[in-house]
Write a protein that holds these residues in place. Structure first.
Motif, PDB file in Angstrom:
ATOM      1  N   ARG A  42       0.846  -1.213  -0.322  1.00  0.00           N
ATOM      2  CA  ARG A  42       0.275  -0.170  -0.027  1.00  0.00           C
ATOM      3  C   ARG A  42       1.255   1.656  -0.408  1.00  0.00           C
ATOM      4  N   VAL A  43       1.543   0.959   0.475  1.00  0.00           N
ATOM      5  CA  VAL A  43       2.862   2.380   1.161  1.00  0.00           C
ATOM      6  C   VAL A  43       4.528   1.974   0.494  1.00  0.00           C
ATOM      7  N   PRO A  44       4.406   1.615  -0.779  1.00  0.00           N
ATOM      8  CA  PRO A  44       5.612   1.515  -1.478  1.00  0.00           C
ATOM      9  C   PRO A  44       7.190   2.478  -1.293  1.00  0.00           C
ATOM     10  N   HIS A  45       6.130   3.524  -1.197  1.00  0.00           N
ATOM     11  CA  HIS A  45       7.700   4.101  -1.227  1.00  0.00           C
ATOM     12  C   HIS A  45       7.085   5.759  -0.224  1.00  0.00           C
ATOM     13  N   TYR A  46       8.236   5.645   0.732  1.00  0.00           N
ATOM     14  CA  TYR A  46       8.285   6.233   2.001  1.00  0.00           C
ATOM     15  C   TYR A  46       9.733   7.019   2.406  1.00  0.00           C
ATOM     16  N   ARG A  47       9.310   7.987   2.818  1.00  0.00           N
ATOM     17  CA  ARG A  47      11.387   7.904   3.804  1.00  0.00           C
ATOM     18  C   ARG A  47      10.598   8.928   4.958  1.00  0.00           C
ATOM     19  N   LEU A  48      11.770   9.523   5.682  1.00  0.00           N
ATOM     20  CA  LEU A  48      11.477   9.461   7.213  1.00  0.00           C
ATOM     21  C   LEU A  48      11.440  11.183   6.599  1.00  0.00           C
ATOM     22  N   ALA A  49      10.779  11.821   8.233  1.00  0.00           N
ATOM     23  CA  ALA A  49      10.256  13.611   8.310  1.00  0.00           C
ATOM     24  C   ALA A  49      11.812  14.261   8.127  1.00  0.00           C
ATOM     25  N   ASP A  50      11.524  15.037   6.566  1.00  0.00           N
ATOM     26  CA  ASP A  50      13.079  16.060   6.534  1.00  0.00           C
ATOM     27  C   ASP A  50      13.649  16.273   8.300  1.00  0.00           C
ATOM     28  N   GLY A  51      15.000  16.048   8.183  1.00  0.00           N
ATOM     29  CA  GLY A  51      15.482  16.619   9.415  1.00  0.00           C
ATOM     30  C   GLY A  51      15.087  15.928  10.771  1.00  0.00           C
ATOM     31  N   LEU A  52      13.918  14.570  10.262  1.00  0.00           N
ATOM     32  CA  LEU A  52      13.877  14.307  11.447  1.00  0.00           C
ATOM     33  C   LEU A  52      15.775  13.233  12.372  1.00  0.00           C
ATOM     34  N   GLU A  53      15.285  13.395  13.704  1.00  0.00           N
ATOM     35  CA  GLU A  53      16.642  11.947  14.497  1.00  0.00           C
ATOM     36  C   GLU A  53      16.060  11.654  15.055  1.00  0.00           C
ATOM     37  N   LEU A  54      15.940  10.239  14.903  1.00  0.00           N
ATOM     38  CA  LEU A  54      15.393   8.791  15.414  1.00  0.00           C
ATOM     39  C   LEU A  54      16.114   8.303  16.838  1.00  0.00           C
ATOM     40  N   GLN A  55      14.781   8.638  17.808  1.00  0.00           N
ATOM     41  CA  GLN A  55      15.062   8.252  19.298  1.00  0.00           C
ATOM     42  C   GLN A  55      15.072   7.151  20.158  1.00  0.00           C
ATOM     43  N   PHE A  56      15.961   6.292  19.651  1.00  0.00           N
ATOM     44  CA  PHE A  56      15.607   4.735  19.886  1.00  0.00           C
ATOM     45  C   PHE A  56      15.774   4.134  21.832  1.00  0.00           C
ATOM     46  N   SER A  57      14.800   3.650  22.154  1.00  0.00           N
ATOM     47  CA  SER A  57      14.905   3.695  23.479  1.00  0.00           C
ATOM     48  C   SER A  57      16.034   2.435  23.988  1.00  0.00           C
ATOM     49  N   GLN A  58      16.772   1.879  25.615  1.00  0.00           N
ATOM     50  CA  GLN A  58      17.888   1.676  25.325  1.00  0.00           C
ATOM     51  C   GLN A  58      16.606   0.451  25.572  1.00  0.00           C
ATOM     52  N   GLY A  59      17.760  -1.128  25.463  1.00  0.00           N
ATOM     53  CA  GLY A  59      17.260  -2.115  25.724  1.00  0.00           C
ATOM     54  C   GLY A  59      16.523  -2.440  24.672  1.00  0.00           C
ATOM     55  N   ILE A  60      14.912  -2.790  24.777  1.00  0.00           N
ATOM     56  CA  ILE A  60      14.367  -2.927  23.533  1.00  0.00           C
ATOM     57  C   ILE A  60      14.602  -1.713  22.508  1.00  0.00           C
ATOM     58  N   ARG A  61      14.407  -1.403  21.938  1.00  0.00           N
ATOM     59  CA  ARG A  61      15.014  -0.330  20.639  1.00  0.00           C
ATOM     60  C   ARG A  61      13.821  -0.069  20.236  1.00  0.00           C
ATOM     61  N   GLN A  62      12.782   0.303  21.343  1.00  0.00           N
ATOM     62  CA  GLN A  62      11.518   1.032  20.372  1.00  0.00           C
ATOM     63  C   GLN A  62      11.793   2.633  19.901  1.00  0.00           C
ATOM     64  N   ILE A  63      10.778   3.560  18.833  1.00  0.00           N
ATOM     65  CA  ILE A  63      11.517   4.684  17.839  1.00  0.00           C
ATOM     66  C   ILE A  63       9.913   5.434  18.223  1.00  0.00           C
ATOM     67  N   ASP A  64      10.104   6.207  19.289  1.00  0.00           N
ATOM     68  CA  ASP A  64       8.717   7.171  19.924  1.00  0.00           C
ATOM     69  C   ASP A  64       8.332   7.479  18.191  1.00  0.00           C
ATOM     70  N   ASN A  65       9.804   8.288  17.849  1.00  0.00           N
ATOM     71  CA  ASN A  65       9.208   9.259  17.001  1.00  0.00           C
ATOM     72  C   ASN A  65       9.350   9.094  15.727  1.00  0.00           C
ATOM     73  N   LEU A  66       8.983   7.652  15.242  1.00  0.00           N
ATOM     74  CA  LEU A  66       9.350   7.574  13.971  1.00  0.00           C
ATOM     75  C   LEU A  66       8.591   8.102  13.072  1.00  0.00           C
ATOM     76  N   LYS A  67       8.458   9.178  12.723  1.00  0.00           N
ATOM     77  CA  LYS A  67       7.522   9.886  11.643  1.00  0.00           C
ATOM     78  C   LYS A  67       8.150   9.871   9.763  1.00  0.00           C
ATOM     79  N   LEU A  68       7.603   9.249   9.974  1.00  0.00           N
ATOM     80  CA  LEU A  68       7.409   8.511   7.693  1.00  0.00           C
ATOM     81  C   LEU A  68       6.287   9.856   7.265  1.00  0.00           C
ATOM     82  N   VAL A  69       7.007   9.920   5.801  1.00  0.00           N
ATOM     83  CA  VAL A  69       6.335  10.580   4.861  1.00  0.00           C
ATOM     84  C   VAL A  69       6.310   9.660   3.686  1.00  0.00           C
ATOM     85  N   TRP A  70       5.221   9.803   2.935  1.00  0.00           N
ATOM     86  CA  TRP A  70       5.348   8.974   1.472  1.00  0.00           C
ATOM     87  C   TRP A  70       4.276  10.240   0.709  1.00  0.00           C
TER      88      TRP A  70
END
Lengths: 390, 100
Positions: A362-390
């Motif tokens: 359904r969403v074949p082409h997507y990328r990270l939102a401009d200027g986004l710095e991904l924030q991974f949590s420790q231990g179990i690597r969750q990414i709260d701010n995974l903002k995508l655009v397409w």
């Protein structure tokens, strides 16, 4: 023990891209106490060989509750039970999560991910964590376990209160974790009580009727299994899906391959599990005095087993930093190894595969939102701010 | 590097076919290399790589562990699958022997 206080996995840029740090630790401090407030007194093992030894010798590297603080007052079943008692519980639980059972739930997973995609596909952007990766596995898991899906937000907050409590000190962290643990027990006990009165078609009801070596599980056993499922089921698949989609958003060649050849997805899932190792580490505690790589470790030492490092150790892998969906070896230990290997791995694989199939259709082409710095949590690597655009 | 691996879960017919093939007897009159495979059940932890990557040799039992485990001869056309299973078992539970 090597003085390795200069190495830390906690800085945000290391959490985002840990591979260089993993390599430095493996090369210079393979058996070491790392820097960071969560690391005090814990010894980290990072080479594939040492990690496998820790997983495969539970009589030395115990899973006793002392290994980690996750708010429980009794051992989690079967995660914190060592052999020989571990085996009988696992025997009762394995059939619930076997591939045959999990494939029965595939249509429901597909229906749910389609509904979630419907909600965002036309808007051209989303927060993949909030909109897809968190609701999908948590809804499926609450349905399977038998906890009310209407309370999903409450349960997710409780889960986060254990796995990533907002705290400034270790003391504050321990207090918060303990308080949250009590709430999880209360929520589970309420539902187990209801199921004892009237069974439903769910895991908790199955567990109430389950027998281990001819004996029914106690009410506490059912709650203790539920507590483990609660933490494991509400977090790990979300984090895994986020790690994979973040990787694919930044690597258009790999992403295009999944769009063009969806049959590669199961292999891509295995390879990204290896490379990303969403559950980056596991906890153990030494039961006896031992020695790893010539380094003595005394009994009662907390051990951090670095899965992510073992999965990218050049001593065990050819070109480990390359993500190759056609990689011949799928010997990764992203689900751990030894007797405590992830019980839910077949559910996780199915959910990850189905989610990637539907998303890329359904969403074949997507990328990270401009200027986004991904924030991974420790231990179990969750990414709260995974903002995508397409 | 294309490998042409196929991913599938062994269907019921496949499981029966595998069981039929798993007679432990040794075929007579073989003049080529004989490959035998078995699984150390004590080491197998149910990772599932073998039945994913060698679906004509293994399937998942009701607990998700690999089946069958007893020693048997590998048909020549499945030698690649057998080596793949050997290479991908994280617990090194698969034992493969080749003799001439």
């Amino acid at each position: 023990m090597t003085d390795a206080k200069k190495y830390s996995l906690e800085p945000p840029e290391v959490a985002r891209n840990p591979h260089d740090t993993y390599r430095e630790i493996r090369d210079n401090a393979p058996v070491a106490e790392l820097a960071g407030r969560s690391q005090t007194g814990a010894v980290t093992l990072s080479r594939h060989e040492d990690v496998m030894r820790a997983f495969q010798t539970p009589e030395v590297f115990s899973s006793d509750p002392g290994a980690i603080e996750i708010g429980n007052i009794r051992p989690l079943v079967p995660l914190q039970i060592d052999p020989p008692h571990h085996r009988k519980h696992r025997k009762a639980l394995d059939p619930l999560f076997a591939p045959k059972q999990m494939s029965k739930h595939e249509p429901r997973v597909r229906e749910l991910i389609r509904d979630l995609i419907d909600k965002v596909v036309d808007q051209g952007h989303c927060n993949f964590h909030d909109d897809i990766a968190e609701p999908l596995p948590s809804t499926i898991f609450l349905e399977l376990l038998g906890l009310p899906v209407s309370r999903v937000d409450e349960f997710l907050a409780l889960k986060d209160g254990i796995i990533r409590p907002p705290a400034r000190s270790m003391e504050e962290r321990q207090e918060k974790v303990k308080a949250t643990g009590q709430k999880i027990y209360a929520a589970l006990e309420e539902v187990v009580e209801a199921r004892m009165a009237q069974r439903e078609d769910d895991f908790l009801s199955t567990l109430i009727d389950a027998e281990v070596e001819g004996q029914p599980l106690s009410r506490d056993d059912v709650v203790d299994i539920g507590y483990l499922f609660f933490l494991a089921g509400l977090d790990t698949v979300s984090a895994s899906l986020e790690c994979m989609v973040a990787f694919l958003a930044q690597n258009p060649g790999h992403r295009q391959r999944l769009v063009d050849e969806p049959e590669v997805i199961p292999h891509a899932v295995e390879e990204m599990l290896r490379y990303e190792s969403p559950v980056a580490s596991a906890a153990r505690i030494t039961a006896i005095d031992t020695e790893v790589n010539g380094c003595p470790i005394s009994a009662g030492t907390r051990i951090q087993v670095l899965i992510g490092s073992a999965n990218t150790d050049e001593r065990a892998w050819d070109g480990p930093d390359e993500v190759d969906f056609d990689r011949e070896s799928k010997k990764h230990i992203a689900f751990g190894a030894g007797v405590h290997r992830c019980l839910g791995s077949h559910l996780a694989r199915m959910e990850l595969r189905v989610a990637l199939e539907e998303w890329h259709a359904r969403v074949p082409h997507y990328r990270l939102a401009d200027g986004l710095e991904l924030q991974f949590s420790q231990g179990i690597r969750q990414i709260d701010n995974l903002k995508l655009v397409w | 590097m294309a490998t042409g691996w196929k991913y599938r879960t062994a269907e019921a017919e496949t499981a029966e076919a595998i069981d039929r093939r798993c007679e432990p007897r040794r075929p007579l009159g073989l003049r080529f290399a004989l490959m035998r495979i078995r699984v150390e059940t004590e080491l197998c932890q149910g990772h599932g790589r073998c039945y994913m990557l060698a679906p004509d040799l293994f399937y998942a039992d009701d607990d998700g562990y690999c089946h069958p485990t007893g020693e048997r001869t590998v048909p020549a056309e499945l030698a690649d699958q057998a080596r793949r299973a050997l290479m991908n078992c994280p617990e090194d539970a698969i034992i493969l022997t080749e003799e001439t």
